[in-house]
Design a protein around this motif. Structure first.
Motif, PDB file in Angstrom:
ATOM      1  N   ARG A 281       0.838  -1.198   0.000  1.00  0.00           N
ATOM      2  CA  ARG A 281       0.000   0.000   0.000  1.00  0.00           C
ATOM      3  C   ARG A 281       0.872   1.246   0.000  1.00  0.00           C
ATOM      4  NH1 ARG A 281      -3.609   1.278   5.227  1.00  0.00           N
ATOM      5  NH2 ARG A 281      -1.516   1.362   6.106  1.00  0.00           N
ATOM      6  N   SER A 282       0.516   2.200  -0.855  1.00  0.00           N
ATOM      7  CA  SER A 282       1.273   3.447  -0.951  1.00  0.00           C
ATOM      8  C   SER A 282       0.400   4.603  -0.480  1.00  0.00           C
ATOM      9  CB  SER A 282       1.730   3.688  -2.391  1.00  0.00           C
ATOM     10  OG  SER A 282       2.376   4.938  -2.508  1.00  0.00           O
ATOM     11  N   LEU A 283       0.890   5.295   0.530  1.00  0.00           N
ATOM     12  CA  LEU A 283       0.177   6.457   1.055  1.00  0.00           C
ATOM     13  C   LEU A 283       0.714   7.773   0.519  1.00  0.00           C
ATOM     14  CD1 LEU A 283      -0.057   5.331   4.790  1.00  0.00           C
ATOM     15  CD2 LEU A 283      -1.817   5.131   3.035  1.00  0.00           C
ATOM     16  N   TRP A 284       1.861   7.727  -0.190  1.00  0.00           N
ATOM     17  CA  TRP A 284       2.510   8.954  -0.635  1.00  0.00           C
ATOM     18  C   TRP A 284       2.645   9.023  -2.151  1.00  0.00           C
ATOM     19  CZ3 TRP A 284       3.856  12.577   3.063  1.00  0.00           C
ATOM     20  CH2 TRP A 284       3.813  12.138   4.389  1.00  0.00           C
ATOM     21  N   ARG A 285       2.967   7.917  -2.786  1.00  0.00           N
ATOM     22  CA  ARG A 285       3.234   7.942  -4.219  1.00  0.00           C
ATOM     23  C   ARG A 285       1.948   7.731  -5.005  1.00  0.00           C
ATOM     24  NH1 ARG A 285       6.829   4.329  -2.220  1.00  0.00           N
ATOM     25  NH2 ARG A 285       5.736   2.635  -3.284  1.00  0.00           N
ATOM     26  N   GLY A 286       2.073   7.960  -6.307  1.00  0.00           N
ATOM     27  CA  GLY A 286       0.953   7.697  -7.203  1.00  0.00           C
ATOM     28  C   GLY A 286       0.274   8.965  -7.681  1.00  0.00           C
ATOM     29  N   SER A 364      -3.355   9.593  -3.761  1.00  0.00           N
ATOM     30  CA  SER A 364      -2.809   9.057  -2.519  1.00  0.00           C
ATOM     31  C   SER A 364      -3.312   9.867  -1.334  1.00  0.00           C
ATOM     32  CB  SER A 364      -1.283   9.077  -2.566  1.00  0.00           C
ATOM     33  OG  SER A 364      -0.805  10.412  -2.667  1.00  0.00           O
ATOM     34  N   CYS A 367      -1.581  13.199  -1.042  1.00  0.00           N
ATOM     35  CA  CYS A 367      -2.055  14.175  -2.025  1.00  0.00           C
ATOM     36  C   CYS A 367      -3.404  14.752  -1.595  1.00  0.00           C
ATOM     37  CB  CYS A 367      -2.152  13.511  -3.395  1.00  0.00           C
ATOM     38  SG  CYS A 367      -2.624  14.628  -4.726  1.00  0.00           S
ATOM     39  N   THR A 414      -8.696  -1.410   1.493  1.00  0.00           N
ATOM     40  CA  THR A 414      -8.366  -0.164   0.810  1.00  0.00           C
ATOM     41  C   THR A 414      -9.538   0.806   0.741  1.00  0.00           C
ATOM     42  OG1 THR A 414      -8.927  -1.200  -1.311  1.00  0.00           O
ATOM     43  CG2 THR A 414      -6.631  -1.312  -0.597  1.00  0.00           C
TER      44      THR A 414
END
Length: 773
Positions: A281-286, A364, A367, A414
């Motif tokens: 899981r990505s909380l910062w990228r994307g 994200s 963001c 998610t």
């Protein structure tokens, strides 16, 4: 910058700093990026919902099989039957179009189908001939009588369906089972009610079976043993999860596209032939484009806000440079030029974030956090000081974002983070639109305002009618028209009361005075009546109580403004009597309550221990609150648990909405709730104080238009404060067991997107704009 403003900005910054802290300390979590099912030859494999990572499908098993010809098929068993999407249409396993059948059987009873018009069904069991059009059941050509004890809203809908054209009829399913032929029910001896249902959908009527043991068959095949081919299927929905399907040789690949389970470690037990491709899981990228848009909006807002300071304070390291630029007149001019673009960038970023989330690729969490910061900063861009009520509301928005982010990180799938992302997107849309309205005001005459109010009332009525016809209690078109209707109702009623206050004393002696009064108040009464009819169809009585509180507050405000002290005193006595009635009911005997839906609600409220199943929500909420204590479950006001999994409190129904205060009390404790109460009281008191100030301005105005406009603002703010206070009262009362369980979101705290976008933000914009004037 004064001390109060510094403290306010410090509190707001602290709330966002806590969100960053929660993101930084959130533990790693993994999810399936793809699930591959490989069968080299004919065979089958059975997967549970957990082995698919499906959410909300506990107890469901899916059997994927491959035939000798290489074609894949799917069969399912359990409460959450999957839905296949093929060629733009949806196919739910365990359902069938009854018009394609010669006969169908439910338990021991078999019905023969007679061909008819699409969207209607004629069938007979030999003893009676039935006709169902998606709304009303006719037995031998006559509509069935109402079921005993049916509530009056259900009776009203049934009467409407009998006289209304088919296109305007309100869809109601036909249920099979039970002992009585009544309403939209056909009784079958020895079969429990709801064993099967016949309902109207977009493609026509659909017959489906419940998860019970009663067999339901269409021709010679049982509905619970339905098997469908996967040829041409683009996606598969199981519970709340959705997967994109792809077939390559002997491998069927399911790629999660919406809400999938999270795992603390990239490990799970799978049957042979099944493999997961893990993704962290990505909380910062994307979403690089979304990051650029949100960053540009934040920079524009920052530049526009910086130019508002007339003189830098001592101790500011940028003070000399800013002083020089101000002397040359560059910084204020640049800030003024940035106001409009900043508002448009925030609005565009919010729309883009909402579109991405609807498309299954949400921004994200970091963001969304940046976007929400830009949206809140937009309230400091328009000229004029921010009113105290609006400032307290922004603090509540910051607290709500923190609670929703904490909730999203606490859930082990998610989907929990979507509430924080949606709130940030809607906050940006509403804040940008309100800022543009404040920066570029359009002067309108009274007649234009009246036409605008009439158009808004008509649009709200159409949306309410759409919800009654095609939606349900969750809304229609992914929105809640009720929230917009409440705002329009408040503005329309405020306009009527403002005009009534402007009548001269001599108008009473003129002919036609009563007719003018009826024409004046008729729009508000009609709109209130239609709104009430739409709300009572929800299986809850909280909208009626909310409307009652609002109507009482508006009547009390009018009595005070018109100096009718007797009427104000009577309304105050009615309010005290209502409080006394609730107190007396709390100490009453639940055994004397009627055996109705609302009677059961009150019994659960009075004695939840005697109703272990229906009262489980109340018991679990009380246990969560008790575990929180004064300082939260972690003993550190929730700081030690930020970003960590939530545990048992996540099982509370509607924990993101109606029971969001229970999550707050569990995580952050009663002390944090007391601070929240203070901010909520400041919002309501600030709106009421602003309404009183506008009322005094109207009394001192020298012209009719100025007095009317001030009264319009006064009554609008008063009505808005009444609705906000009603939401807070019902929500706290539900969570603290002061009142029976009633479904109302808590303003600013719950993940009620429509409530924020269509009611709260416009109300704050009206408040800020009227204070600016």
């Amino acid at each position: 910058m004064g001390t109060g403003r510094r403290a306010f900005l410090a509190l707001l910054a602290m709330l966002f700093a806590l969100q960053v802290f929660a993101l930084l300390r959130a533990p790693a979590a993994w999810q399936p990026a793809a699930i591959a099912i490989t069968l080299d030859g004919p065979g089958s494999v059975t997967l549970t919902a957990a082995q698919l990572g499906a959410v909300g499908a506990a107890g469901t098993r899916l059997v994927f099989s491959r035939g000798a010809d290489g074609a894949w098929r799917l069969r399912a068993d359990g409460p959450a039957l999957p839905v296949l999407r093929r060629g733009g249409t949806e196919e739910r396993l365990g359902t069938v179009d009854p018009s394609t059948l010669r006969s169908f059987a439910i338990g021991p009873r078999r019905y023969t189908v007679t061909p008819g018009v699409r969207g209607t069904l004629f069938f007979t069991d030999g003893a009676a001939r039935w006709h169902f059009d998606g709304a009303t059941v006719f037995r031998d050509g006559t509509a069935q009588a109402h079921c005993p004890g049916a509530p009056w809203p259900e009776r009203g809908v049934a009467l409407w369906n009998r006289v209304a054209p088919r296109a305007l009829a309100i869809a109601r399913p036909l249920l099979f089972g039970g002992n009585l032929h009544c309403g939209n029910r056909i009784g079958i001896d020895g079969v429990d009610g709801g064993a099967a249902r016949l309902a109207r959908q977009d493609q026509g009527l659909v017959l489906s079976a419940s998860a019970g043991a009663v067999p339901v068959q269409g021709d010679d095949a049982g509905l619970r043993d339905d098997q469908r081919s996967l040829d041409g299927a683009q996606s598969l929905a199981v519970g709340r999860s959705r997967y994109e399907l792809a077939v390559a040789r002997g491998t069927l690949t399911l790629a999660p596209a919406r809400r999938v389970a999270l795992h603390a470690v990239p490990e799970t037990t799978l049957p042979p032939g099944v493999a997961w491709e893990w993704r962290q899981r990505s909380l910062w990228r994307g979403g690089a484009a979304m990051w650029l848009l949100a960053g540009a909006a934040a920079l524009a807002v920052f530049g526009a806000v910086q130019g508002r300071e007339a003189v830098p304070r001592r101790g500011n390291i940028l003070g000399p440079l800013a002083d020089a630029r101000r002397r040359r007149g560059r910084l204020p001019g640049l800030a003024r030029r940035l106001r409009g673009p900043a508002a448009m960038l925030v609005l565009a970023a919010g729309c883009a974030a909402l579109v991405l989330q609807r498309g299954g690729e949400p921004p994200s969490a970091a963001c969304s956090l940046l976007l929400s910061a830009a949206a809140l900063g937009m309230w400091f861009v328009p000229p004029g000081r921010l009113p105290a009520a609006a400032g307290a509301a922004l603090l509540l928005v910051g607290a709500g974002l923190l609670c929703q982010l904490n909730l999203g990180l606490a859930g082990m799938d998610t989907g929990w983070l979507r509430y924080h992302g949606k709130t940030a997107a809607l906050l940006a849309i509403g804040s940008g639109a309100v800022a543009l309205w404040r920066l570029y005001p359009v002067a309108m005459s009274q007649r234009r305002i009246e036409w605008l109010l009439a158009g808004a009332a008509g649009a709200a009525l159409l949306l309410l009618a759409a919800q009654v016809l095609w939606g349900d209690e969750t809304g229609v078109f992914d929105m809640q028209p009720v929230e917009a209707a409440k705002l329009v109702l408040t503005l329309l009623t405020a306009h009527c009361l403002a005009l009534r206050m402007g009548w001269r004393a001599g108008h009473r002696a003129l002919p036609g005075h009563g007719a003018r009064w009826l024409r004046l108040i008729a729009p508000a009464l009609l709109f209130l009546a239609l709104l009430g009819c739409a709300l009572v169809q929800v299986d809850d009585y909280s909208p009626l109580i909310l409307l009652l509180l609002w109507a009482g507050a508006m009547a009390f405000a009018y009595a005070l403004a018109a100096r009718r002290w007797l009427a104000a005193g009577l309304l105050g006595c009615v309010a005290l009597a209502g409080i006394a009635g609730v107190t007396a009911l709390r100490s009453g005997d639940p055994a004397h309550l009627p055996a109705t839906f609302y009677g059961d609600r009150f019994q659960v409220w009075l004695e939840p221990e005697r109703h272990p199943h229906t009262g489980q929500q109340v018991r679990d909420g009380a246990a969560a609150i008790a575990a929180g204590g004064w300082l939260g479950a972690d003993g550190w006001l929730g700081l030690a648990s930020l970003g960590n999994p939530g545990g048992a409190v996540m099982a509370l129904p509607a924990v993101q909405d109606d029971f969001a205060p229970s999550f707050l009390l569990h995580r952050h404790g009663l002390l944090a709730a007391l601070l929240l109460w203070c901010a909520q009281a400041a919002v309501v008191a600030g709106l009421a104080h602003a309404a009183a100030r506008h009322c005094r301005t109207a009394a001192a105005a020298g012209g009719f238009r100025q007095a009317w406009l001030a009264r319009l603002q006064a009554f609008a703010l008063c009505g808005g404060a009444a609705f906000v206070a009603g939401h807070l009262l019902l929500s706290w009362g539900t969570n603290l067991a002061i009142l029976p369980v009633m479904g109302q979101p808590m303003s600013f705290l719950s993940a009620g997107g429509s409530h924020l976008l269509f009611f709260l933000l416009p109300l704050l914009g009206i408040h800020a704009g009227s204070s600016q004037e």
